[in-house]
Design an enzyme around this catalytic site. Structure first.
Site, PDB file in Angstrom:
ATOM      1  N   ARG A  91       0.838  -1.029   0.123  1.00 54.02           N
ATOM      2  CA  ARG A  91       0.108  -0.111  -0.100  1.00 54.02           C
ATOM      3  C   ARG A  91       0.839   1.069   0.135  1.00 54.02           C
ATOM      4  O   ARG A  91       0.560   2.226  -0.597  1.00 54.02           O
ATOM      5  CB  ARG A  91      -1.051   0.095   1.320  1.00 54.02           C
ATOM      6  CG  ARG A  91      -1.972  -1.085   1.252  1.00 54.02           C
ATOM      7  CD  ARG A  91      -2.660  -0.990   2.709  1.00 54.02           C
ATOM      8  NE  ARG A  91      -3.770   0.066   2.395  1.00 54.02           N
ATOM      9  CZ  ARG A  91      -4.556   0.721   3.729  1.00 54.02           C
ATOM     10  NH1 ARG A  91      -3.879   0.149   4.622  1.00 54.02           N
ATOM     11  NH2 ARG A  91      -5.010   1.461   3.312  1.00 54.02           N
ATOM     12  N   ARG A 169      10.927 -26.593   7.541  1.00 59.96           N
ATOM     13  CA  ARG A 169      11.413 -25.640   6.127  1.00 59.96           C
ATOM     14  C   ARG A 169      12.951 -26.143   5.636  1.00 59.96           C
ATOM     15  O   ARG A 169      13.089 -25.663   4.854  1.00 59.96           O
ATOM     16  CB  ARG A 169      11.213 -24.167   6.645  1.00 59.96           C
ATOM     17  CG  ARG A 169       9.772 -24.092   6.859  1.00 59.96           C
ATOM     18  CD  ARG A 169       8.767 -24.075   5.943  1.00 59.96           C
ATOM     19  NE  ARG A 169       7.624 -23.589   6.513  1.00 59.96           N
ATOM     20  CZ  ARG A 169       6.177 -23.730   5.421  1.00 59.96           C
ATOM     21  NH1 ARG A 169       6.393 -24.119   4.430  1.00 59.96           N
ATOM     22  NH2 ARG A 169       5.436 -22.990   6.069  1.00 59.96           N
TER      23      ARG A 169
HETATM   24  C1  LIG Z   1       6.184 -29.374   3.153  1.00 60.19           C
HETATM   25  C2  LIG Z   1       5.125 -28.432   3.422  1.00 60.19           C
HETATM   26  C3  LIG Z   1       3.651 -28.621   2.781  1.00 60.19           C
HETATM   27  C4  LIG Z   1       2.680 -27.472   3.073  1.00 60.19           C
HETATM   28  N1  LIG Z   1       1.797 -27.425   2.392  1.00 60.19           N
HETATM   29  C5  LIG Z   1       0.758 -26.823   2.738  1.00 60.19           C
HETATM   30  C6  LIG Z   1      -0.728 -26.672   2.200  1.00 60.19           C
HETATM   31  O1  LIG Z   1      -0.800 -27.457   1.157  1.00 60.19           O
HETATM   32  N2  LIG Z   1      -1.578 -26.228   2.624  1.00 60.19           N
HETATM   33  C7  LIG Z   1      -1.512 -25.262   3.570  1.00 60.19           C
HETATM   34  O2  LIG Z   1      -2.557 -24.476   3.867  1.00 60.19           O
HETATM   35  N3  LIG Z   1      -0.509 -25.276   4.464  1.00 60.19           N
HETATM   36  C8  LIG Z   1       0.641 -25.991   3.968  1.00 60.19           C
HETATM   37  N4  LIG Z   1       1.853 -25.989   4.816  1.00 60.19           N
HETATM   38  C9  LIG Z   1       1.837 -25.236   6.133  1.00 60.19           C
HETATM   39  C10 LIG Z   1       1.611 -25.804   7.371  1.00 60.19           C
HETATM   40  O3  LIG Z   1       0.211 -26.610   7.330  1.00 60.19           O
HETATM   41  C11 LIG Z   1       1.661 -25.145   8.426  1.00 60.19           C
HETATM   42  O4  LIG Z   1       0.844 -24.046   8.401  1.00 60.19           O
HETATM   43  C12 LIG Z   1       2.955 -24.310   8.631  1.00 60.19           C
HETATM   44  O5  LIG Z   1       4.164 -25.195   8.401  1.00 60.19           O
HETATM   45  C13 LIG Z   1       3.204 -24.104  10.017  1.00 60.19           C
HETATM   46  O6  LIG Z   1       3.417 -24.991  10.859  1.00 60.19           O
HETATM   47  P1  LIG Z   1       2.954 -25.223  12.398  1.00 60.19           P
HETATM   48  O7  LIG Z   1       1.330 -24.713  12.675  1.00 60.19           O
HETATM   49  O8  LIG Z   1       3.413 -26.395  13.088  1.00 60.19           O
HETATM   50  O9  LIG Z   1       4.038 -23.986  12.928  1.00 60.19           O
HETATM   51  P2  LIG Z   1       3.592 -22.600  13.924  1.00 60.19           P
HETATM   52  O10 LIG Z   1       2.440 -21.755  13.552  1.00 60.19           O
HETATM   53  O11 LIG Z   1       5.095 -21.934  14.006  1.00 60.19           O
HETATM   54  O12 LIG Z   1       3.485 -23.236  15.282  1.00 60.19           O
HETATM   55  C14 LIG Z   1       4.155 -23.766  16.091  1.00 60.19           C
HETATM   56  C15 LIG Z   1       3.805 -24.806  16.917  1.00 60.19           C
HETATM   57  O13 LIG Z   1       2.744 -24.247  17.837  1.00 60.19           O
HETATM   58  C16 LIG Z   1       1.736 -25.097  18.170  1.00 60.19           C
HETATM   59  N5  LIG Z   1       0.355 -24.442  17.663  1.00 60.19           N
HETATM   60  C17 LIG Z   1       0.421 -23.243  17.135  1.00 60.19           C
HETATM   61  N6  LIG Z   1      -0.607 -22.477  17.063  1.00 60.19           N
HETATM   62  C18 LIG Z   1      -1.584 -23.466  17.449  1.00 60.19           C
HETATM   63  C19 LIG Z   1      -3.025 -23.631  17.664  1.00 60.19           C
HETATM   64  N7  LIG Z   1      -3.698 -22.689  17.234  1.00 60.19           N
HETATM   65  N8  LIG Z   1      -3.386 -24.679  18.230  1.00 60.19           N
HETATM   66  C20 LIG Z   1      -2.753 -25.709  18.809  1.00 60.19           C
HETATM   67  N9  LIG Z   1      -1.275 -25.596  18.555  1.00 60.19           N
HETATM   68  C21 LIG Z   1      -0.889 -24.449  17.918  1.00 60.19           C
HETATM   69  C22 LIG Z   1       1.806 -26.170  17.292  1.00 60.19           C
HETATM   70  O14 LIG Z   1       2.345 -27.346  18.234  1.00 60.19           O
HETATM   71  C23 LIG Z   1       2.531 -25.868  16.349  1.00 60.19           C
HETATM   72  O15 LIG Z   1       3.503 -26.888  15.477  1.00 60.19           O
HETATM   73  C24 LIG Z   1       2.772 -26.748   4.323  1.00 60.19           C
HETATM   74  C25 LIG Z   1       4.144 -26.874   5.167  1.00 60.19           C
HETATM   75  C26 LIG Z   1       5.156 -27.567   4.718  1.00 60.19           C
HETATM   76  C27 LIG Z   1       6.332 -27.599   5.551  1.00 60.19           C
END
Ligand SMILES: Cc1cc2nc3c(=O)[nH]c(=O)nc-3n(C[C@H](O)[C@H](O)[C@H](O)COP(=O)(O)OP(=O)(O)OC[C@H]3O[C@@H](n4cnc5c(N)ncnc54)[C@H](O)[C@@H]3O)c2cc1C
Length: 232
Positions: A91, A169
């Site tokens: 923006r 990642r």
């Molecule tokens: C190879 C790969 C492919 C992917 N493909 C897709 C896809 O096709 N579509 C898509 O939408 N996403 C995709 N993602 C993204 C993935 O689903 C996650 O959103 C992203 O990797 C963040 O991971 P996270 O939620 O573990 O991490 P963070 O958000 O960093 O959270 C860290 C940890 O905190 C805890 N946590 C955080 N928030 C909450 C909550 N609200 N409730 C409970 N526990 C929580 C969990 O233990 C989590 O693992 C992909 C990721 C990877 C690595």
């Protein structure tokens, strides 16, 4: 792209070591920190993390500048909810030059693909400029900008979140650009606080095996990857 570790918690390992001992010692955190040395901190962090008490490493935080990456990359990055982000705004900052986009290596390595890609990006840039000339605001003209649009973002993560980020990642299943960013962040974080990032990297480096099961890409050699990250 350029990745730079801008700031980090001073004496991060000593601090996390002192945090770990705070739960079992009668002294105050400040007294424990005063007496803490690097070797003790390293040993305690390893022991406590081994029990699964990884919250002690949340006391150390790391701030990175991530420059010249695509919006496709930052869209994935900001899915990591335990991090803090500030991103260049489309923006306030006008997308106005052709150097403003990232070209994936698969396209750079294919002359025909590069031609189509550049032509399309030039057209987008031209249309964007025309919309601005017609009085359309940046915030609306940006609707035609591509995932390739370059951006800058600053991110802060604590060491626990960073390790989790590296698990996901740095993995070969991750997309090439965020993988490159994650590996560079890991190198810089590890140089600063090796005890906090020992064995950090894709999940297989910590577990010793790949948890992906059948979806593990056949070309992925876990033993090689473990060597690469442990020697990083
Ligand atoms: C190879 C790969 C492919 C992917 N493909 C897709 C896809 O096709 N579509 C898509 O939408 N996403 C995709 N993602 C993204 C993935 O689903 C996650 O959103 C992203 O990797 C963040 O991971 P996270 O939620 O573990 O991490 P963070 O958000 O960093 O959270 C860290 C940890 O905190 C805890 N946590 C955080 N928030 C909450 C909550 N609200 N409730 C409970 N526990 C929580 C969990 O233990 C989590 O693992 C992909 C990721 C990877 C690595």
């Amino acid at each position: 792209m350029k990745i730079k570790l801008l700031r980090y918690t001073a004496d991060a390992e000593l601090l996390c070591g002192a945090a770990a001992l705070t739960s079992t010692k009668s002294g105050s955190p400040s007294e424990i920190l005063e007496k803490m040395d690097k070797e003790t901190a390293k040993r305690i962090i390893k022991r406590v993390a081994g029990y699964g008490h990884v919250s002690v490493i949340e006391h150390a935080s790391f701030t990175f500048s991530i420059e010249g990456v695509s919006r496709a990359m930052t869209h994935q990055l900001v899915r990591h909810r335990i991090a803090s982000f500030t991103q260049q705004s489309q923006r306030y900052v006008t997308y106005d030059t052709l150097e403003k986009y990232v070209t994936p290596p698969s396209i750079t390595n294919n002359k025909e693909a590069q031609k189509i890609f550049d032509k399309t990006l030039e057209k987008i840039s031209e249309t964007y400029q025309n919309l601005l000339k017609l009085g359309i605001k940046n915030e609306d003209a940006r609707f035609i900008l591509p995932n390739a649009a370059k951006t800058n973002i600053i991110v802060t993560m604590n060491a626990r979140e960073l390790r989790h980020f590296f698990n996901l990642r740095c993995c070969t299943r991750s997309q090439w650009e965020i993988r490159e960013v994650a590996i560079e962040m890991l190198k810089q974080a590890k140089k600063t606080a090796p005890a906090l990032f020992e064995n950090a990297g894709p999940t297989c480096v910590e577990l010793g095996y790949c948890p992906e099961g059948k979806i593990k890409p056949p070309e992925c050699n876990v033993e090689e990857i473990k060597k690469q990250f442990r020697n990083m």
